[in-house]
Design a protein around this motif. Structure first.
Motif, mmCIF file in Angstrom:
data_model
loop_
_atom_site.group_PDB
_atom_site.id
_atom_site.type_symbol
_atom_site.label_atom_id
_atom_site.label_comp_id
_atom_site.label_asym_id
_atom_site.label_seq_id
_atom_site.Cartn_x
_atom_site.Cartn_y
_atom_site.Cartn_z
ATOM 1 N N ILE A 130 -2.692 -18.524 -7.853
ATOM 2 C CA ILE A 130 -2.715 -17.105 -8.174
ATOM 3 C C ILE A 130 -4.168 -16.660 -8.251
ATOM 4 N N LEU A 131 -4.417 -15.412 -7.879
ATOM 5 C CA LEU A 131 -5.728 -14.808 -8.065
ATOM 6 C C LEU A 131 -5.655 -13.837 -9.235
ATOM 7 N N LEU A 132 -6.573 -13.988 -10.186
ATOM 8 C CA LEU A 132 -6.702 -13.087 -11.328
ATOM 9 C C LEU A 132 -7.972 -12.282 -11.128
ATOM 10 N N VAL A 133 -7.850 -10.964 -11.117
ATOM 11 C CA VAL A 133 -8.969 -10.108 -10.724
ATOM 12 C C VAL A 133 -9.223 -9.073 -11.814
ATOM 13 N N ASP A 134 -10.425 -9.081 -12.371
ATOM 14 C CA ASP A 134 -10.763 -8.183 -13.472
ATOM 15 C C ASP A 134 -11.736 -7.108 -12.998
ATOM 16 N N GLU A 135 -11.226 -5.901 -12.829
ATOM 17 C CA GLU A 135 -12.038 -4.739 -12.445
ATOM 18 C C GLU A 135 -12.932 -5.014 -11.238
ATOM 19 N N PRO A 136 -12.347 -5.300 -10.074
ATOM 20 C CA PRO A 136 -13.164 -5.687 -8.927
ATOM 21 C C PRO A 136 -13.952 -4.555 -8.303
ATOM 22 N N THR A 137 -13.625 -3.304 -8.635
ATOM 23 C CA THR A 137 -14.256 -2.172 -7.945
ATOM 24 C C THR A 137 -15.063 -1.278 -8.871
ATOM 25 N N SER A 138 -15.211 -1.666 -10.132
ATOM 26 C CA SER A 138 -15.814 -0.747 -11.107
ATOM 27 C C SER A 138 -17.272 -0.428 -10.816
ATOM 28 N N SER A 139 -17.983 -1.331 -10.132
ATOM 29 C CA SER A 139 -19.405 -1.107 -9.857
ATOM 30 C C SER A 139 -19.664 -0.764 -8.394
ATOM 31 N N LEU A 140 -18.608 -0.456 -7.656
ATOM 32 C CA LEU A 140 -18.746 -0.258 -6.219
ATOM 33 C C LEU A 140 -18.505 1.190 -5.827
ATOM 34 N N ASP A 186 -2.077 -13.715 3.523
ATOM 35 C CA ASP A 186 -2.470 -14.870 4.338
ATOM 36 C C ASP A 186 -2.323 -16.188 3.581
ATOM 37 N N GLU A 187 -2.697 -16.183 2.286
ATOM 38 C CA GLU A 187 -2.632 -17.408 1.485
ATOM 39 C C GLU A 187 -1.263 -17.584 0.822
ATOM 40 N N ASP A 188 -0.430 -16.556 0.912
ATOM 41 C CA ASP A 188 0.905 -16.566 0.306
ATOM 42 C C ASP A 188 0.822 -16.853 -1.191
ATOM 43 N N ILE A 189 -0.062 -16.128 -1.867
ATOM 44 C CA ILE A 189 -0.194 -16.245 -3.317
ATOM 45 C C ILE A 189 -0.211 -14.846 -3.935
ATOM 46 N N PRO A 190 0.216 -14.727 -5.188
ATOM 47 C CA PRO A 190 0.168 -13.420 -5.844
ATOM 48 C C PRO A 190 -1.237 -13.093 -6.317
ATOM 49 N N VAL A 191 -1.505 -11.798 -6.459
ATOM 50 C CA VAL A 191 -2.782 -11.311 -6.962
ATOM 51 C C VAL A 191 -2.490 -10.351 -8.115
ATOM 52 N N LEU A 192 -3.078 -10.624 -9.271
ATOM 53 C CA LEU A 192 -2.920 -9.782 -10.455
ATOM 54 C C LEU A 192 -4.254 -9.117 -10.732
ATOM 55 N N ILE A 193 -4.288 -7.786 -10.626
ATOM 56 C CA ILE A 193 -5.544 -7.038 -10.685
ATOM 57 C C ILE A 193 -5.542 -6.072 -11.858
ATOM 58 N N ASN A 194 -6.544 -6.189 -12.706
ATOM 59 C CA ASN A 194 -6.822 -5.197 -13.737
ATOM 60 C C ASN A 194 -7.748 -4.161 -13.106
ATOM 61 N N ILE A 195 -7.287 -2.910 -13.043
ATOM 62 C CA ILE A 195 -8.064 -1.901 -12.308
ATOM 63 C C ILE A 195 -7.940 -0.552 -12.996
ATOM 64 N N HIS A 196 -9.034 0.210 -13.001
ATOM 65 C CA HIS A 196 -8.965 1.526 -13.622
ATOM 66 C C HIS A 196 -8.856 2.662 -12.605
ATOM 67 N N GLU A 197 -9.146 2.378 -11.327
ATOM 68 C CA GLU A 197 -8.974 3.416 -10.301
ATOM 69 C C GLU A 197 -7.514 3.446 -9.876
ATOM 70 N N VAL A 198 -6.751 4.348 -10.479
ATOM 71 C CA VAL A 198 -5.300 4.352 -10.280
ATOM 72 C C VAL A 198 -4.936 4.666 -8.833
ATOM 73 N N GLU A 199 -5.715 5.493 -8.168
ATOM 74 C CA GLU A 199 -5.389 5.808 -6.776
ATOM 75 C C GLU A 199 -5.463 4.569 -5.900
ATOM 76 N N LEU A 200 -6.400 3.678 -6.179
ATOM 77 C CA LEU A 200 -6.464 2.424 -5.432
ATOM 78 C C LEU A 200 -5.263 1.543 -5.742
ATOM 79 N N ALA A 201 -4.842 1.538 -7.010
ATOM 80 C CA ALA A 201 -3.645 0.774 -7.376
ATOM 81 C C ALA A 201 -2.435 1.294 -6.622
#
Length: 271
Positions: A166-176, A194-209
Motif C-alpha cells: 500500500i502507498l500512504l501519502v500525506d499531503e503530496p501537493t501542498s507545496s506544489l 500499474d503496481e496493483d496496490i491501493p493508495v491512501l492519500i491525505n489531501i486538502h485540495e478537494v478538487e484534486l480528490a
C-alpha cells in the motif's frame, strides 16, 4: 487489504485526534481523505505506519495486526507500506539515486545497509523507476538541486522501489503549483493501477480528490463523517465535513491543510 477498526488516538494533553475511525482500503483503489485542519487526517496516516502509536483499535494489513508489534516485526511490516511525505523526506545532500535506493534499506543486512551495498537488481529497478516518474538522467543530481515537484517524484520513486502492499501519502501537493499537483496525482493513480496496490492519500485540495480518487473519506473532529464516490459529494455533506474548523483542531501532528472542500453522503458515526 488494509482494514482499520475503531481507531482512536488520545494525546497526553487529553486531545482526542481520532474517535473510533473504521475503514477498509483494497485492490488498486485510490482513496482520498479530506477534512478541515485538525480533523485527524495526518494522525490517521501516521497511526497506520506506527509513526504515531494509536490509543486503541486495530490496524491490519493483509491480515497482520500492526499494533503491538516488536521493533523487528514493525521494521519488517513497514517494508510493506510505502510512505510519501508532505515535505518529501529526502536527504538533501545525497544524490537522487541514493535517496531512491533508501527505499530498499529495510531489505539489507545492517552491514550492507551501513555500506549502502545494494544488489544490482535493486539499482536497475531504481533507475527504471526514475525513468517512470520522469527523472531519468537525474541519478547523480543532489536532492537539494531539484524543484519541489521533482523532489516529490523522488519521494514517490523511493516508495515504489520498496514494492509495498500500500502507498500512504500525506499531503503530496501542498507545496506544489496547480500544474505540478495534477501531474503528481496522475502519477499516483497510474502507480496504483500499474503496481496493483491501493493508495491512501491525505489531501486538502478537494478538487484534486474529486478528479483522481475512486473513493473519498471525510473526517471531521476525529470522526469519519462521510464515505462515498466523488459523484456522491454534495453541499450538505460538505457542510458536515467542514462546518467545525476552529474548534476541531485536536491533531498535534500537524494536519495543516486548508478547508476548501466538497462532500457527499454523511455518516453520522464511524462504522
Amino acid at each position: 487489504m488494509l482494514s482499520v477498526e475503531n481507531l482512536e488516538k488520545t494525546y497526553s494533553s487529553g486531545d482526542e485526534a481520532l474517535k473510533g475511525v473504521s475503514m477498509e482500503v483494497s485492490g488498486n483503489e485510490v482513496v482520498a481523505i479530506i477534512g478541515p485542519s485538525g480533523a485527524g487526517k495526518s494522525t490517521f496516516i501516521r497511526c497506520i505506519n506506527q509513526l504515531t502509536e494509536p490509543t486503541s483499535g486495530s490496524i491490519e494489513l493483509d491480515g497482520v495486526d500492526l499494533t503491538g508489534l516488536s521493533d523487528g516485526e514493525l521494521r519488517d511490516q513497514r517494508r510493506n507500506m510505502g510512505m510519501i511525505f508532505q515535505e518529501y523526506g529526502l536527504v538533501e545532500r545525497l544524490s537522487v539515486m541514493e535517496n531512491v535506493l533508501a527505499g530498499r534499506l529495510g531489505y539489507l543486512s545492517a552491514w550492507n545497509a551501513f555500506r549502502r551495498d545494494f544488489p544490482e537488481e535493486d539499482v536497475r529497478h531504481a533507475r527504471a523507476t526514475l525513468d517512470r516518474v520522469g527523472l531519468g538522467g537525474h541519478d547523480d543530481n543532489r536532492a537539494d538541486e531539484l524543484s519541489g515537484g521533482q523532489r516529490q517524484r523522488v519521494g514517490i520513486a523511493r516508495a515504489v522501489v520498496q514494492r509495498p502492499k500500500i502507498l500512504l501519502v500525506d499531503e503530496p501537493t501542498s507545496s506544489l503549483d496547480p500544474e505540478t499537483s495534477r501531474a503528481v496525482m496522475q502519477l499516483l493513480t497510474e502507480i496504483a493501477a500499474d503496481e496493483d496496490i491501493p493508495v491512501l492519500i491525505n489531501i486538502h485540495e478537494v478538487e484534486l480528490a474529486l478528479e483522481y480518487a475512486d473513493r473519498v473519506v471525510g473526517l471531521a473532529d476525529g470522526r469519519l463523517v462521510f464515505e462515498g464516490s466523488p459523484s456522491d459529494l454534495d453541499e450538505n455533506a460538505r457542510d458536515t465535513i467542514y462546518r467545525a474548523t476552529a474548534e476541531s483542531s485536536s491533531d498535534p501532528d500537524g494536519d495543516a491543510e486548508g478547508s476548501n472542500g466538497t462532500d457527499p453522503r454523511m455518516i453520522t458515526e464511524s462504522r
